[in-house]
Design a protein around this motif. Structure first.
Motif, PDB file in Angstrom:
ATOM      1  N   LYS A  11       0.834  -1.206   0.000  1.00 18.45           N
ATOM      2  CA  LYS A  11       0.000   0.000   0.000  1.00 18.45           C
ATOM      3  C   LYS A  11       0.870   1.258   0.000  1.00 18.45           C
ATOM      4  N   HIS A  45      -7.344  -2.861   5.366  1.00 16.92           N
ATOM      5  CA  HIS A  45      -6.806  -2.063   6.455  1.00 16.92           C
ATOM      6  C   HIS A  45      -6.799  -2.849   7.761  1.00 16.92           C
ATOM      7  N   VAL A 101       0.700   4.126   6.604  1.00 14.32           N
ATOM      8  CA  VAL A 101      -0.186   2.971   6.425  1.00 14.32           C
ATOM      9  C   VAL A 101      -0.145   2.072   7.656  1.00 14.32           C
TER      10      VAL A 101
END
Length: 958
Positions: A175, A757, A201
């Motif tokens: 990411k 996530h 992140v």
């Protein structure tokens, strides 16, 4: 008057005296006189100071004896007794209960005290009691550590936790790469953006912790290690030893700065990791294709320059050799190879510095002719089918493709069940009506879902075919071939209709499919010296079997000046095999040169060359005809002459100007075939790629049918009992295929959080009775190759194929094998071996290792190239066929690139360390402790402020 005479006499006599003085004693007498006076005054001052110091000391001594009481005689006696009776400390050398581990551990303790304590302690005191106390303290800590380690089940940590930590670290890096790439596209990207994005992140994923300070600030890292070591000493040492602050601080510094920090520095060094990777796969040979692939994929100018400089150095050495005879040909070949590598590096560097497009897929979409993959191969290939499926979804023709796939699955399943039925009837078991009823229900389900008037979407075919099928379903028993006529019509529609397969070949998805099938050739840049001229040459093979001349300016006009004919034939015998060999004389004319050479080819070389060019250039298949293959008889001279005549006619037709103009790219293939070198067969590579495509719709089902007849493999769900689900098969197949375009990862629990996530292990459903270690490994592979970009149907098939691949290697005992491997890793022998490696790394031959000098940048860059080449070389072709060649390459490069950042490597080491301590001390709240130690993180503070700013408007509305 008299006064005047007196003053003149004074000045006269004075001047005369001065002149006589200077003449007598010399001109430097004034300086000597001044020096003597200064010495006299200084000596007087020194004598005065010495006299005063002596009198002052005598006075102070008199005052001390006058005002202080006399010293007791017991104190000197106690001191004498302590010196005379030195207390002996007995140290038990047992630490873990295993002698094989205790011996190297004792040596590590001894070397640590010697090199970190003794060298300065003996300058202060000769007493050994302090050193013995430190040794005893270290041993007590190790004993407690060993005791706790024996009480812990390490299998979940090694099979789940550590794989989860690695997969999560890789997800964060992926990411972060995406964010850094977006900044690069906007022209705002810098070298530090990737590290900053990584920790952004991380805090978004972890929510309550970020390790940016520990990984980027040496001062904060040392403080973190000191705090951590102090907590460990509190848990491992007896209370009395821990309360001794001097002892505790000494042990803490030894552990933090003497052992842990150097170890972490080494483990997080990218160059060390690259060398370790090369050492781990040292048995694998680096092949030329993998090396050239890495060169052509590299986007690091430093790597390319290091390889180019090394190639130039080797070229200078080879050109300086004075050789003759057979060695000269070998050296020429080596020189040509090095020149080719140098040319490729220069082209790539020029491309990168100019800022032009370097993506092979994007270049292929804009330049040149691409090879053709038939629709038959697309429909049976796992990778190609995904792209065709996406395209059919865009054009609205997905119903036709889904129908074809569902019928294919029905046919295979029906064949298996009828075979099982016939075998049971031979054994005297009768279940005819039940099996036929299930097959009828499945066939009716397919009809209702795709062909009936209520179907949505409906497959439009001739009404008489649909009516014929409906009548067959009503009056006859279903057969595996019941849908064949309609399926054939649907196939013809997808093949001929301009909306489907013909348009797909002109779409960007087709180029991406070729890249995944490894059927794209790298771009070659030709033209002016500044690199403005560029072209893309499509090829049916992705292998890099290029000569130096492939990069030269050989145009079709130059190749049209080629003349070749077979001048002689011969018979060769190689290891008992007899074959004919044809000597081809080649004459090449150009504006400045006139060359002639001979090359030797077998008939099999002609045949391979013919197959390759007819597959690449479809218009040649109807023009060029190669004489048929025939078993050779070395006594049949007439046959040899006839074959020579036919091959000569073939060459003359091939080299005609009309043929070259019809297919301009053909000139390079012809020149490569006629060049004076060993012929590298291309058809073998292409045939392997086309013939060994993994077929999840057919091959896996046939394998299961041959192995276990009662367990057929359906299209989407895999191994299930036919008697339980064949009635619902068509409905399930249709629903699964229709849902294939929802990007839902497999094995995901029903949660409100975004799976992208959260940690990798959050996708494991504890309620599913499955093999946890195997599933975690599959999730890790999902993360490495970023399979979330694929649709759900394809990912399920990939998962099934990977499971079959693993089980074919290890059987159904993969979980037990993983557990056994963990037990072996934690066995006393392996632990002792790890301790010995640590000892030998830090103290080779019992001497503290010197700080390893930083290696030259060029060497480190070449090590990176070697590491990537090794990884590419060991990657099995089966994996490329399952998930695609381009996806495999990107996954390998992503993992390798992740280890090229020191700060990110430190983060991974600390994550592993934290997981290890949480497993070792489950009863203590280590997670909360680590959150507090990392609480000063700048990224964490930014994240909290961002949360507060986003929550403030919602609170105000309330």
């Amino acid at each position: 008057m008299m006064l005047t005479e007196a003053s003149l006499s004074i000045w006269g006599w004075g001047s005369l005296g001065i002149v006589l003085f200077l003449v007598t004693f010399g001109p430097f007498v004034i300086f000597y006189l001044a020096f003597y006076i200064l010495c006299f005054v200084g000596g007087g001052l020194v004598v005065t100071l010495l006299y005063g110091k002596t009198n002052s000391e005598k006075y102070l001594e008199q005052c001390e004896h006058s005002f202080l009481p006399p010293t007791s005689s017991g104190v000197p006696k106690c001191l004498e007794e302590m010196k005379r009776e030195a207390r002996t400390i007995k140290i038990d050398r047992r630490l873990t209960g295993a002698n094989i581990i205790d011996e190297p551990l004792q040596q590590v303790i001894q070397f640590s005290l010697r090199d970190y304590v003794q060298y300065w302690y003996y300058t202060l005191s000769d007493e050994d009691s302090f050193l013995l106390e430190i040794r005893q303290t270290l041993q007590n800590a190790l004993i407690q550590f060993a005791t706790r380690s024996k009480e812990i089940d390490w299998q979940p940590y090694f099979t789940t936790r550590i794989v989860d930590d690695f997969g999560t670290h890789l997800r964060v890096f992926r990411k972060a790469q995406q964010r850094a790439t977006e900044k690069d596209d906007q022209g705002k990207g810098t070298a530090e953006d990737l590290v900053e994005s990584f920790f952004e992140v991380e805090v978004e994923m972890e929510k309550d912790v970020c390790r940016d300070l520990v990984c980027t600030s040496p001062k904060d890292e040392e403080g973190f290690l000191r705090d951590l070591c102090e907590v460990l000493l509190y848990l491992l040492l007896p209370p009395g030893d821990f309360q001794n602050k001097i002892m505790r601080y000494f042990v803490r510094e030894i552990l933090a700065r003497g052992i842990l920090l150097p170890l972490i520095n080494q483990l997080s060094d990218p160059d060390y990791i690259n060398q370790y990777v090369i050492w781990m796969i040292r048995d694998s040979n680096c092949n030329y294709e993998a090396f050239m692939n890495i060169i052509k994929l590299s986007d690091n100018i430093g790597e390319l320059e290091a390889v180019r400089d090394k190639a130039s150095e080797e070229l200078q050495y080879l050109r300086s050799l004075d050789t003759a005879g057979d060695d000269i040909n070998t050296i020429k070949n080596q020189i040509n190879s090095l020149l080719f590598v140098k040319k490729v590096c220069d082209s790539r560097i020029q491309r990168l510095q100019s800022g032009k497009e370097i993506n092979t897929v994007k270049l292929a979409a804009n330049f040149g002719k691409l090879c053709t993959v038939p629709l038959d191969n697309i429909l049976v290939d796992n990778v190609a089918l995904q792209f065709f499926m996406d395209y059919m979804q865009q054009t609205g023709g997905q119903a036709h493709l889904f129908f074809w796939m569902t019928v294919e699955g029905y046919r295979v399943t029906a064949q298996q069940q009828l075979e099982v039925l016939s075998s049971r009837q031979r054994d005297g078991k009768h279940q005819t009506n039940q099996t036929k009823g299930l097959l009828r229900a499945a066939a009716v389900g397919i009809y209702e879902q795709y062909l009936s008037e209520k179907a949505s979407p409906r497959v439009i075919v001739d009404d008489y075919l649909v009516a014929k099928l409906a009548d067959t379903l009503n009056h006859e028993d279903p057969t595996p071939e019941i849908f064949d006529d309609i399926q054939r019509k649907v196939y013809e529609l997808m093949l001929r209709d301009e909306r489907f397969y013909p348009s797909f070949r002109q779409n960007a998805l087709y180029v991406r499919m070729l890249a995944e099938l490894d059927m794209l050739k790298d771009p070659s840049f030709r033209g002016s010296d500044d690199g403005d001229g560029e072209s893309f040459n499509g090829s049916p093979t992705g292998s890099i079997n290029l000569s130096l001349d492939d990069l030269s300016n050989v145009s079709s006009d130059d190749s049209g000046q080629l003349h070749a004919y077979i001048s002689d034939t011969g018979v060769c015998n190689d290891h008992g095999k007899t074959y004919a060999l044809y000597a081809i004389t080649v004459h090449r004319r150009s504006l400045n040169t006139d060359e002639m050479w001979k090359t030797y080819r077998r008939y099999s070389d002609f045949h391979d060359f013919h197959m390759r060019i007819t597959e690449q250039f479809e218009n040649l298949s109807s023009i060029l005809k190669l004489p048929g293959k025939k078993t050779f008889n070395n006594m049949d001279r007439d046959f040899l002459e006839k074959r020579k005549k036919d091959l000569n006619a073939y060459l003359q037709l091939l080299l005609t100007p009309e043929m070259m103009k019809a297919s301009p790219a053909l000139a390079h293939c012809v020149f490569d075939f006629l060049e004076n070198k060993a012929y590298s067969k291309g058809k073998g590579d292409f045939a392997r790629k086309m013939d060994t495509f993994v077929n999840p719709l057919r091959n896996s089902m046939r394998n299961v049918s041959n192995a276990v007849k009662s367990l057929p493999d359906s299209l989407a769900e895999g191994v299930t009992k036919m008697s339980d689900n064949v009635g619902r098969m068509s409905e399930r197949l249709g629903q699964d295929i229709k849902q294939s375009f929802f990007k839902v990862p497999p094995l995901i629990t029903k949660t409100d959080s975004d799976p992208e996530h959260c940690r990798v292990s959050a996708q494991l459903d504890d309620n599913v009775d499955d093999n946890i270690p195997l599933r975690v490994m599959l999730l890790l592979m999902d993360e490495v190759f970023d399979l979330k970009e694929r649709n759900q149907w394809l990912r399920r098939n990939i998962k099934n194929l990977l499971q079959q691949l693993i089980r074919a290697t290890y059987g159904d005992t993969i979980n037990r094998k993983i557990v056994d491997h963990v037990d072996w890793m934690t066995s006393p022998e392996q632990v002792a071996d790890s301790v010995k490696r640590f000892r030998d790394a830090f103290w080779p031959n019992g001497i503290l290792a010197e700080t390893v000098p930083c290696r030259d940048k060029a060497i480190r860059m070449r090590t990176r190239i070697a590491g990537k080449t090794k990884l590419f070389a060991i990657m099995p072709d089966e994996l490329k066929h399952i998930i695609g060649a381009e996806t495999t390459r990107k996954g390998i490069l992503r993992v390798f690139e992740m280890f090229q950042h020191n700060q990110l490597n430190r983060r991974m080491v600390y994550v592993f360390l934290e997981g290890f301590l949480e497993t070792l001390f489950p009863q203590y709240k280590f997670r909360e402790l680590f959150n507090k130690l990392h609480s000063r993180s700048k990224q964490m503070q930014k994240y909290k402020q961002k949360l507060l700013s986003t929550q403030a408007p919602s609170l105000q509305k309330r």
